[in-house]
Design an enzyme around this catalytic site. Structure first.
Site, PDB file in Angstrom:
ATOM      1  N   CYS A   2       0.056 -20.763 -27.997  1.00 14.56           N
ATOM      2  CA  CYS A   2       0.603 -20.908 -29.337  1.00 14.56           C
ATOM      3  C   CYS A   2      -0.448 -20.527 -30.388  1.00 14.56           C
ATOM      4  O   CYS A   2      -1.618 -20.836 -30.250  1.00 14.56           O
ATOM      5  CB  CYS A   2       1.075 -22.322 -29.647  1.00 14.56           C
ATOM      6  SG  CYS A   2       2.302 -22.937 -28.518  1.00 14.56           S
ATOM      7  N   ARG A  27      -1.590 -15.209 -28.143  1.00 13.24           N
ATOM      8  CA  ARG A  27      -1.704 -16.625 -27.785  1.00 13.24           C
ATOM      9  C   ARG A  27      -0.393 -17.200 -27.230  1.00 13.24           C
ATOM     10  O   ARG A  27      -0.359 -18.321 -26.736  1.00 13.24           O
ATOM     11  CB  ARG A  27      -2.115 -17.443 -29.011  1.00 13.24           C
ATOM     12  CG  ARG A  27      -3.438 -17.033 -29.595  1.00 13.24           C
ATOM     13  CD  ARG A  27      -3.767 -17.876 -30.787  1.00 13.24           C
ATOM     14  NE  ARG A  27      -4.044 -19.237 -30.401  1.00 13.24           N
ATOM     15  CZ  ARG A  27      -5.233 -19.692 -30.042  1.00 13.24           C
ATOM     16  NH1 ARG A  27      -6.258 -18.882 -30.037  1.00 13.24           N
ATOM     17  NH2 ARG A  27      -5.408 -20.942 -29.696  1.00 13.24           N
ATOM     18  N   TRP A  74       4.013 -20.445 -26.938  1.00 10.69           N
ATOM     19  CA  TRP A  74       3.915 -20.352 -25.480  1.00 10.69           C
ATOM     20  C   TRP A  74       4.443 -21.688 -24.993  1.00 10.69           C
ATOM     21  O   TRP A  74       3.794 -22.719 -25.147  1.00 10.69           O
ATOM     22  CB  TRP A  74       2.458 -20.135 -25.070  1.00 10.69           C
ATOM     23  CG  TRP A  74       2.266 -19.916 -23.605  1.00 10.69           C
ATOM     24  CD1 TRP A  74       2.389 -18.746 -22.927  1.00 10.69           C
ATOM     25  CD2 TRP A  74       1.893 -20.905 -22.625  1.00 10.69           C
ATOM     26  NE1 TRP A  74       2.120 -18.936 -21.589  1.00 10.69           N
ATOM     27  CE2 TRP A  74       1.815 -20.252 -21.375  1.00 10.69           C
ATOM     28  CE3 TRP A  74       1.617 -22.268 -22.677  1.00 10.69           C
ATOM     29  CZ2 TRP A  74       1.475 -20.909 -20.205  1.00 10.69           C
ATOM     30  CZ3 TRP A  74       1.289 -22.924 -21.500  1.00 10.69           C
ATOM     31  CH2 TRP A  74       1.217 -22.246 -20.282  1.00 10.69           C
ATOM     32  N   ASN A 100      -0.009 -26.475 -32.106  1.00  9.04           N
ATOM     33  CA  ASN A 100      -0.549 -25.876 -30.880  1.00  9.04           C
ATOM     34  C   ASN A 100      -1.215 -26.990 -30.097  1.00  9.04           C
ATOM     35  O   ASN A 100      -2.120 -27.646 -30.614  1.00  9.04           O
ATOM     36  CB  ASN A 100      -1.578 -24.784 -31.240  1.00  9.04           C
ATOM     37  CG  ASN A 100      -2.360 -24.320 -30.025  1.00  9.04           C
ATOM     38  OD1 ASN A 100      -1.849 -24.333 -28.903  1.00  9.04           O
ATOM     39  ND2 ASN A 100      -3.601 -23.912 -30.237  1.00  9.04           N
ATOM     40  N   GLY A 101      -0.761 -27.203 -28.860  1.00 10.85           N
ATOM     41  CA  GLY A 101      -1.353 -28.266 -28.040  1.00 10.85           C
ATOM     42  C   GLY A 101      -0.265 -29.022 -27.315  1.00 10.85           C
ATOM     43  O   GLY A 101       0.872 -28.546 -27.200  1.00 10.85           O
ATOM     44  N   GLU A 478     -11.474 -10.460  -8.747  1.00 15.18           N
ATOM     45  CA  GLU A 478     -11.145 -10.055 -10.120  1.00 15.18           C
ATOM     46  C   GLU A 478     -10.201  -8.846 -10.119  1.00 15.18           C
ATOM     47  O   GLU A 478      -9.266  -8.781 -10.910  1.00 15.18           O
ATOM     48  CB  GLU A 478     -12.442  -9.769 -10.895  1.00 15.18           C
ATOM     49  CG  GLU A 478     -12.276  -9.191 -12.298  1.00 15.18           C
ATOM     50  CD  GLU A 478     -11.466 -10.067 -13.258  1.00 15.18           C
ATOM     51  OE1 GLU A 478     -11.120 -11.209 -12.919  1.00 15.18           O
ATOM     52  OE2 GLU A 478     -11.149  -9.569 -14.362  1.00 15.18           O
ATOM     53  N   LYS A 482      -6.455  -8.827 -11.823  1.00 14.33           N
ATOM     54  CA  LYS A 482      -6.025  -7.851 -12.839  1.00 14.33           C
ATOM     55  C   LYS A 482      -4.690  -7.242 -12.437  1.00 14.33           C
ATOM     56  O   LYS A 482      -3.783  -7.156 -13.249  1.00 14.33           O
ATOM     57  CB  LYS A 482      -7.052  -6.721 -13.003  1.00 14.33           C
ATOM     58  CG  LYS A 482      -8.314  -7.041 -13.747  1.00 14.33           C
ATOM     59  CD  LYS A 482      -8.157  -7.287 -15.227  1.00 14.33           C
ATOM     60  CE  LYS A 482      -7.877  -8.722 -15.542  1.00 14.33           C
ATOM     61  NZ  LYS A 482      -8.959  -9.625 -15.716  1.00 14.33           N
ATOM     62  N   HIS A 501      -8.931 -13.813  10.431  1.00 17.41           N
ATOM     63  CA  HIS A 501      -8.644 -15.218  10.732  1.00 17.41           C
ATOM     64  C   HIS A 501      -7.255 -15.629  10.250  1.00 17.41           C
ATOM     65  O   HIS A 501      -6.996 -16.817  10.083  1.00 17.41           O
ATOM     66  CB  HIS A 501      -9.737 -16.117  10.145  1.00 17.41           C
ATOM     67  CG  HIS A 501     -11.080 -15.852  10.755  1.00 17.41           C
ATOM     68  ND1 HIS A 501     -11.399 -16.202  12.036  1.00 17.41           N
ATOM     69  CD2 HIS A 501     -12.174 -15.197  10.277  1.00 17.41           C
ATOM     70  CE1 HIS A 501     -12.626 -15.819  12.320  1.00 17.41           C
ATOM     71  NE2 HIS A 501     -13.119 -15.189  11.260  1.00 17.41           N
TER      72      HIS A 501
HETATM   73  O1  M6R Z   1     -11.203 -17.660 -22.554  1.00 17.00           O
HETATM   74  P1  M6R Z   1     -11.599 -17.928 -21.148  1.00 17.00           P
HETATM   75  O2  M6R Z   1     -12.608 -16.946 -20.627  1.00 17.00           O
HETATM   76  O3  M6R Z   1     -12.064 -19.335 -20.921  1.00 17.00           O
HETATM   77  O4  M6R Z   1     -10.278 -17.742 -20.302  1.00 17.00           O
HETATM   78  C1  M6R Z   1     -10.228 -18.049 -18.945  1.00 17.00           C
HETATM   79  C2  M6R Z   1      -8.977 -17.504 -18.305  1.00 17.00           C
HETATM   80  O5  M6R Z   1      -7.843 -18.077 -18.888  1.00 17.00           O
HETATM   81  C3  M6R Z   1      -8.873 -15.980 -18.430  1.00 17.00           C
HETATM   82  O6  M6R Z   1      -9.997 -15.347 -17.927  1.00 17.00           O
HETATM   83  C4  M6R Z   1      -7.626 -15.467 -17.684  1.00 17.00           C
HETATM   84  O7  M6R Z   1      -7.790 -15.639 -16.313  1.00 17.00           O
HETATM   85  C5  M6R Z   1      -7.355 -13.999 -18.044  1.00 17.00           C
HETATM   86  N1  M6R Z   1      -5.964 -13.799 -18.297  1.00 17.00           N
HETATM   87  C6  M6R Z   1      -7.723 -13.055 -16.973  1.00 17.00           C
HETATM   88  O8  M6R Z   1      -7.525 -11.734 -17.318  1.00 17.00           O
END
Ligand code: M6R
Length: 605
Positions: A2, A27, A74, A100-101, A478, A482, A501
């Site tokens: 949000c 957001r 969100w 937001n929260g 990673e 992605k 395994h």
């Molecule tokens: O702002 P941050 O680095 O703390 O965010 C952590 C994760 O929410 C963020 O890296 C998320 O996994 C991304 N969408 C990955 O691309």
């Protein structure tokens, strides 16, 4: 998680609020709404779906007022719908709120209010707030807000307006980010994040937990939780509005991938030079017995690279913790434990909670963060800024590379300090580090065509595997994240030796396996794993150096990265994987910058 905005000034508020919301759409983007005050009345327009839908709806409405608040959602409580969209009113339509929260005790508060006869019109946790305001208002809105927030358990950044004073906005926060922008004369702003109004101002007050701001066109007054007025320093931002624009790229993600060479230059500037690494900006503890890394998502995968790097270069034991687990564990942290929290946004709720837990247990916390003035920046004992510039795409790219590079810098600095790295080895490694920006440019240039072809070839696959060993395994994690987050292809990362395994059972004819093979000492082992998957019909995409002939011969497709000392290959390896995810998502018609169900900044648990 949000985004909230507010504007008060001499211009029509609605278009300015919409501009702010557009900048904060990363957001949350499942519904949006704005409220604008005028003549003792507040007009509200809200709509399920992306901001464009709200824009469409606004065309047929006359919102003339010059003060207003807005929200891009969100969903947490109540599915996305017009009804659950913010802003939310009380029954008499006097108090209006964006939030937001998460209000954790909303059920209890809702029951209390219902028993008093209040009727609810949404399924959200937020709606208790306007009703509580109506309950507690006794002629002074600031006073009512202070009474209401005392009753709330959870996290919130709130913007509140009252129909009888439609030219004022109140803003208050607890564990959710909120800034107040001081605009040109007679115009002020509030927002969840600075990029919302960078176009209009560089001067922001960053609210701390419990503080409440009273914002009108002519002035900004800030009070502490006891209602006493306080003086806060202005934080002057050195990002410019252009940095938060797409600058001709079709998506933020593509722009941010291309910005990586520059981001690497910036993070090393005045810190790394030939023969010298200077991190004296950080006061490291005199003795470090162990290091605990705490982070979420991509930041935690950068932390996993960090573990290998720090252990190799400093010989200090390192553990990587997922923040949402760490915060509810009972970690063993000694007075000589260094906790490193990693967060692009500096606002991730779980990481922030991990930081607080570590401090409570007496550990010193070093933060790696991109956002100056964020909660993590302000609460950590020491900070190493990532200097990557605004990252808007939900999928993190340049911040990841900056995080990995900060681990290289930390490893080299501490390794020298601990006497593990010799003078000559140190110089050689620094040279590798300094080459990274140039080599990263080359990787982008040389691989864009290959990855487009791969995206074409594999766009319809249902599953993909990413394998590697040592740092290459962390990179596989990673790379897989992605691909899944933006293309919705199921992607699994495995330590290459672990496949047999169990997971090998899933490898069948035509399944793409991305095999990362950049760690020279263990290339033979990777070769065996490549052969294993090939024997089961996998199509292997190898990411390796051009001189690794046997891998090239075995693989179906090759992504070459320039030769570099083993530990430093991370940043170069991830770039083609980011590009591959990007082009695959594009081919599949996915919304690259705003993937489904996700948000950039995860400020709730
Ligand atoms: O702002 P941050 O680095 O703390 O965010 C952590 C994760 O929410 C963020 O890296 C998320 O996994 C991304 N969408 C990955 O691309």
């Amino acid at each position: 998680m949000c985004g909230i905005v507010g504007y008060t000034g001499c211009k029509k508020a609605a278009p300015i609020l919409m501009k702010g919301l557009q900048k904060l759409e990363y957001r949350g983007y499942d519904s949006a709404g704005i409220a604008v005050g005028r003549d003792h009345k507040i007009d509200v327009i809200k709509k399920e779906g992306k901001l464009d839908k709200l824009k469409e709806k606004l065309k047929s409405s006359m919102l003339e007022g010059k003060t207003g608040i807005g929200h891009t959602r969100w969903a947490t409580h109540g599915r996305p719908s017009d009804r659950n969209s913010h802003p939310h009113f009380d029954e008499k339509q006097q108090f209006i709120v964006v939030h937001n929260g998460i209000i954790e005790n909303y059920q209890e508060l809702k029951e209390e209010l219902k028993n008093k006869g209040y009727q609810f019109s949404s399924e959200t946790d937020t709606e208790v707030i306007p009703h509580l305001l109506s309950e507690y208002y006794n002629g002074d809105l600031r006073d009512a807000i202070l009474k209401v927030v005392e009753k709330l358990v959870g996290s919130y950044a709130l913007a509140v307006m009252y129909s009888r004073e439609p030219e004022r906005i109140f803003a208050v926060r607890q564990d959710s980010p909120l800034v107040v922008g001081r605009g040109a004369e007679g115009e002020n702003y509030i927002a969840s994040d600075i990029p919302a109004f960078l176009e209009f101002t560089d001067d922001f007050y960053i609210l701390d937990d419990g503080e409440i701001a009273e914002v009108s066109a002519g002035e900004i007054n800030i009070f502490n939780s006891s209602g006493q007025q306080i003086n806060k320093d202005i934080f002057e931002v050195d990002w410019d509005a252009e940095m938060a624009e797409k600058n001709g790229y079709s998506h933020y993600m593509l722009k941010e991938i291309h910005e990586q060479p520059d981001a690497l230059r910036k993070i090393m500037k005045n810190r790394v030079s030939p023969g010298k690494i200077d991190l004296t900006e950080i006061a490291f503890p005199e003795r470090i017995d162990d290091i605990q890394i705490v982070a979420c998502g991509t930041a935690s995968y950068a932390g996993r690279v960090g573990k290998y790097v720090l252990e190799e270069l400093t010989r200090i034991p390192v553990q990587v913790n997922i923040a949402s687990e760490f915060r509810y564990s009972d970690p063993i942290l000694g007075e000589n434990t260094l906790v490193i929290v990693v967060s692009q946004s500096g606002e991730t709720a779980d990481t922030l909670a991990g930081l607080r837990l570590a401090q409570k247990k007496g550990a010193r916390v070093l933060a790696l963060t991109n956002v100056v003035g964020s909660s993590i920046d302000r609460e950590a004992d020491q900070v190493l800024y990532l200097r990557a510039g605004p990252e808007i795409a939900v999928a993190s790219t340049k911040a990841y590379s900056a995080m990995v590079t900060s681990f290289y810098m930390l490893g080299l600095f501490l390794g020298k300090q601990e006497g593990i790295i010799s003078e000559s080895k140190g110089k050689e490694m620094l040279q590798n580090l300094l080459c990274l920006p140039e080599l990263a440019s080359r990787v982008i240039e040389e691989n864009e065509k290959t990855v487009k072809h791969l995206a074409d070839r594999f766009q319809n696959c249902e599953h993909a595997f990413f394998i590697g060993r040592n740092t290459d395994y962390s990179l596989a994690l990673e790379g897989a994240l992605k691909l899944k987050e933006i293309s919705y292809i199921h992607a699994e990362a495995y330590a290459a030796g672990e496949l047999k395994h169990g997971t090998l059972a899933l490898v069948e004819e035509g399944v793409p396996v991305v095999a990362i093979a950049t760690r020279k000492g263990i290339l033979d082992k990777m070769m065996s794993n490549i052969k294993e998957v090939k024997a089961r019909g996998a199509e292997v995409i190898a990411v390796t150096y051009s001189d690794v002939k046997n891998v090239a011969e075995e693989a179906d497709y090759i992504i070459n990265i320039p030769e570099i000392e083993g530990i430093f290959s991370g940043v170069l390896t991830i770039i083609p994987l980011q590009l591959m995810a990007y082009y695959t998502a594009l081919k599949r018609g996915c919304n690259v910058d705003q993937p489904r169900n996700l948000a950039k900044s995860v400020t709730v648990e």
